[in-house]
Design a protein around this motif. Sequence first.
Motif, short mmCIF file in Angstrom:
data_model
loop_
_atom_site.label_atom_id
_atom_site.label_comp_id
_atom_site.label_asym_id
_atom_site.label_seq_id
_atom_site.Cartn_x
_atom_site.Cartn_y
_atom_site.Cartn_z
N VAL A 106 0.85 -1.20 0.15
CA VAL A 106 -0.18 -0.10 0.04
C VAL A 106 0.73 1.23 0.16
N VAL A 107 0.23 2.46 -0.40
CA VAL A 107 0.95 3.58 -0.71
C VAL A 107 0.21 4.71 0.20
N VAL A 108 -0.94 4.97 -0.03
CA VAL A 108 -1.82 6.04 0.46
C VAL A 108 -1.95 5.85 2.07
N THR A 109 -2.41 4.56 2.67
CA THR A 109 -2.72 4.57 3.89
C THR A 109 -1.65 4.85 4.90
N PRO A 110 -0.44 4.27 4.64
CA PRO A 110 0.72 4.73 5.52
C PRO A 110 1.10 5.96 5.49
N ALA A 111 1.02 6.70 4.07
CA ALA A 111 1.31 7.98 3.90
C ALA A 111 0.38 8.92 4.72
N LEU A 112 -1.06 8.50 4.96
CA LEU A 112 -1.93 9.32 5.61
C LEU A 112 -2.10 9.11 7.08
N ARG A 167 5.67 10.91 8.19
CA ARG A 167 6.95 10.84 7.70
C ARG A 167 7.85 9.74 8.32
N SER A 168 7.35 9.41 9.60
CA SER A 168 8.26 8.44 10.48
C SER A 168 7.73 7.27 10.28
N ASN A 169 6.91 6.87 9.54
CA ASN A 169 6.41 5.44 9.42
C ASN A 169 6.15 5.02 7.98
N ARG A 170 7.19 5.52 7.22
CA ARG A 170 6.91 5.10 5.90
C ARG A 170 7.21 3.78 5.50
N MET A 171 6.52 3.26 4.53
CA MET A 171 6.60 1.70 3.89
C MET A 171 7.36 1.83 2.67
N LEU A 172 7.70 0.56 2.07
CA LEU A 172 8.34 0.35 0.98
C LEU A 172 7.74 0.95 -0.40
N GLY A 173 6.35 0.72 -0.21
CA GLY A 173 5.71 1.64 -1.31
C GLY A 173 5.67 3.12 -1.60
N ASN A 174 5.80 3.80 -0.15
CA ASN A 174 5.92 5.19 -0.30
C ASN A 174 7.20 5.58 -0.83
N GLU A 175 8.38 4.77 -0.31
CA GLU A 175 9.78 5.08 -1.01
C GLU A 175 9.59 4.97 -2.54
N ILE A 176 9.10 3.82 -3.20
CA ILE A 176 9.00 3.65 -4.53
C ILE A 176 8.03 4.79 -5.28
N TYR A 177 7.20 5.29 -4.59
CA TYR A 177 6.47 6.07 -5.20
C TYR A 177 7.34 7.49 -5.39
N ASP A 178 7.91 7.66 -4.15
CA ASP A 178 8.68 8.93 -4.13
C ASP A 178 9.88 8.89 -5.12
N GLN A 179 10.72 7.90 -5.33
CA GLN A 179 11.52 7.63 -6.31
C GLN A 179 11.20 7.91 -7.62
N VAL A 180 9.89 7.40 -8.02
CA VAL A 180 9.46 7.59 -9.26
C VAL A 180 8.86 9.10 -9.63
N ILE A 181 7.99 9.48 -8.55
CA ILE A 181 7.65 10.73 -8.92
C ILE A 181 8.29 12.04 -8.48
N THR A 182 8.92 12.08 -7.54
CA THR A 182 9.80 13.09 -6.99
C THR A 182 11.22 13.13 -7.45
N ALA A 183 11.85 12.11 -7.06
CA ALA A 183 13.43 12.02 -7.36
C ALA A 183 13.67 11.63 -8.93
N MET A 184 12.79 11.12 -9.56
CA MET A 184 12.86 10.68 -11.10
C MET A 184 13.81 9.43 -10.98
N ASN A 185 14.04 8.72 -10.04
CA ASN A 185 15.14 7.64 -10.10
C ASN A 185 14.45 6.31 -10.44
N TRP A 186 14.20 6.18 -11.55
CA TRP A 186 13.44 4.92 -11.86
C TRP A 186 14.35 3.85 -11.45
#
Length: 300
Positions: A235-241, A245-264
Motif C-alpha cells: 500500500v501507498v496511501v494508507t501509511p502516508a496518511l 513521515r516517520s512510519n514510511r513503508m516500501l511503497g511510499n519510497e517507490i512512489y517518491d523515487q518515481v514521482i519526486t526523485a525521478m530515479n526509476w
Amino acid sequence: MPALSSSLPGEAIAAYPPWIPGWVWLIGPYLLVLIGVLVLPLANVAAISVFTHDPRAFWSARLTGANYARLLDPYYVQVLVRTLRIGLITTVACAALGFPVAYWLARCSRRVVTIGLFLIVMPMMVSTVIRSFGWMVLLGRTGVINVASEALGLGRWLTIMNTEAAVVIALVQICLPLLVLPTMAAIEKVPVSLEEAASNLGAGAITVFRRVLIPLAAPGLASGALLVFVVAISVVVTPALMGGRSNRMLGNEIYDQVITAMNWPFASAMAIVLIAVVLALLGLSLAAGRALARRSVRGA
C-alpha cells in the motif's frame, strides 16, 4: 449451391490444425494477455533496475549493481523491516478477527449470510483514500473520539495518529474482507457432521476448532492471509496518511523515487525486492500447504 458449413462444436474444433493441441486454443488468449500485461512489464522493471540513473533521461543503459547495493543502507533496511512487520501484524490481526466472522457466516442461514456478505463487501466499494481519511477523522488529535472524550471531561488522551498502530488499524479494516471471503468458502465445505461427531466423541470446543476445523479450513485461511499480506506490504496511501513521515513503508519510497526523485532504476530495484519477498512467501505457503495435506493423508 455449396453446402453450408456446419457450426457444431466438434466440427469447429476439428477445423483447427491437428498438430496444435486443443488446450492451446483455450488458454492461448489468456497466456497472451498475461505475457503482455504482467511478464513483459516485470521484465522491463527488472532490466531498468540494473541501469544507471540519469537525471536527463530517467536512466542510462549502463549496467550497474549500485541500485541494489543502496538497499543495504540502514535506512532502507529499516523501511523494509517495518514494511514486513506491519504486513505480518495486519495479517495476524485479520486472521484473529476474520476467522470467527467467516465461521459464523458459513454456518448461518441464507438470509443472514446475504446481509453479512453485503456488509463485508460494501466497504470495498469505497476508495482506500476515503477510508483512510475516515480513520483520520476518528483517530486524529481533533478527531471524533478525542472531541467526545474532551466533552466528557477525560481530555484528549488518544495520540495514535502518525504511528504504526494507526497504519495497522486502517489496514485491518481495508484487508479484512480479503481474508473473510476465502476462509468462509473453505469452512462451507467442511460438513457440520464432522464437528458433531468430534463433539460426540468427547472433544471440547477448542479441540474441535484445533483438530478438525483449522486443518480442513487451512487452504482458504492461507489464501486469505497471503492476499492480506501482499496488499498490506504494497500500500501507498494508507501509511502516508496514517503513519506520517516517520512510519514510511516500501511503497511510499517507490512512489517518491518515481514521482519526486525521478530515479526509476532505484525504484525498480525496490520493486523487484518487494516482488521477490512476495514470491518467496508464496512458495513457503505452497510448501506448507503440501506438508499439511501429506500430514492429513498420513493421519487418515
